[in-house]
Design a protein around this motif. Structure first.
Motif: not given
Length: 326
Positions: A255-262, A231-237
């Motif tokens: 860092a590549y981040i995915v949050k919802g549709e973004d 699991t990622p340390v930082y949400s969405g990574v």
């Protein structure tokens, strides 16, 4: 008399200091290398004396060729291999260069080194692998890393260049993010002292991709930005793309981040000695590509939509983030 001498030397010192500080820093200069092919400068040696270049071939865009070594101080360009040197197109790649001008890369689909005294020297591959190349070398030329391939499969390469022997790397991961056994394993970078190696498993199979840092001394691996359970340390990574600082203390990049549709990129920094992992999302903004980091932890890059350089003093940004959170 002694007091007069002190006064004279003191005045002279003030004048010298004033002259030094009054001098303006010379503006940067740009040197163009017109190779008349598709070669690009790939990297520069740690001491800033050498650069290497190569590019895709005209006969086969998937083949790299036209390798050169550039002496930045004198401007001398040494051709290491051109596409049409022989009856059939020659594949050769200059990936990295040591402080004394030894080049590592690929020659005729084999991992190889080049020196002024001996030219190209290919290295042995692991049994069952058909080709490969070296990607990075330590500044002193002791160790080099890369990968071997056979079809779409890959395996890691770590060489002791003093004797050309392959080194074992016990403790590297064998399974990826989805729990599948890796079909690809590559080593992409190594710290100047040869202790830490950057690796990527299943680069082409994104659902299973894992990036990690291998500690050759302890024979252990860490996955920056992720807990032991994946699991990622930082949400969405979802993944990282980074590089080492010259002293091997920092590993930083995007860092590549995915949050919802973004989905977007943000700079991150990882302290190898302490394990601290920080993503600079709120203070810097999204879609910044940070491609290098210095020994002080300052990262350098540019917004994806601009060509204007940017940098982050990570210590300052971290303190600002903490103060804003209070």
């Amino acid at each position: 008399m002694k007091d007069i001498k002190k006064l004279i030397f003191g005045i002279l010192g003030i004048i010298v200091c004033a002259n030094v500080f009054a001098q303006e820093v010379a503006p940067p200069t740009i040197t163009n290398y017109d190779f008349q092919d598709q070669s690009c400068v790939n990297t520069v040696s740690d001491n800033g004396k050498w650069a290497v270049s190569f590019g895709p071939g005209t006969s086969n865009a998937s083949m790299y060729t036209n390798a050169r070594l550039i002496n930045i101080e004198t401007g001398e360009v040494t051709v290491l291999g051109l596409e049409y040197d022989e009856d059939t197109p020659v594949s050769c790649m200059a990936s990295d260069v040591t402080d004394d001008g030894m080049v590592v890369g690929e020659y005729k689909c084999r991992p190889a080194t080049w020196t002024k005294a001996g030219g190209w020297k290919t290295l042995k591959l692991p049994a069952g692998w058909g080709g490969g190349f070296l990607e990075r070398v330590t500044p002193d030329g002791k160790y080099a890393v890369g990968r071997a391939s056979y079809g779409y499969s890959e395996t890691q390469l770590l060489y002791d260049l003093a004797n050309g022997e392959l080194l074992e790397t016990p403790g590297i991961p064998t399974k990826g993010a989805s729990g599948e056994t890796f079909q690809q394993m590559r080593f992409t970078n190594i710290t100047a002292d040869g202790r830490y190696v950057e690796g990527i498993g299943d680069f082409s199979y994104t659902w299973n991709t894992v990036s990690f840092i291998y500690d050759r001394e302890k024979k252990t691996c860490v996955r920056p930005g992720f807990n032991d359970d994946g699991t990622p340390v930082y949400s969405g990574v979802t993944g990282l793309e980074g590089t080492f600082s010259a002293d091997g203390k920092w590993y930083a990049g995007s860092a590549y981040i995915v949050k919802g549709e973004d989905d977007y990129r943000c700079p991150f920094r990882y302290n190898i000695s302490t394990g601290e992992f920080v993503v600079y999302e709120s203070t810097t903004g999204t879609n910044y590509s940070f491609i290098t980091v210095d020994n002080e932890g300052i990262m350098y890059g540019s917004p994806a939509s601009e060509v204007t350089p940017a940098h982050i003093n990570a210590e300052r940004e971290h303190r600002v983030s903490e103060e804003q959170a209070k």
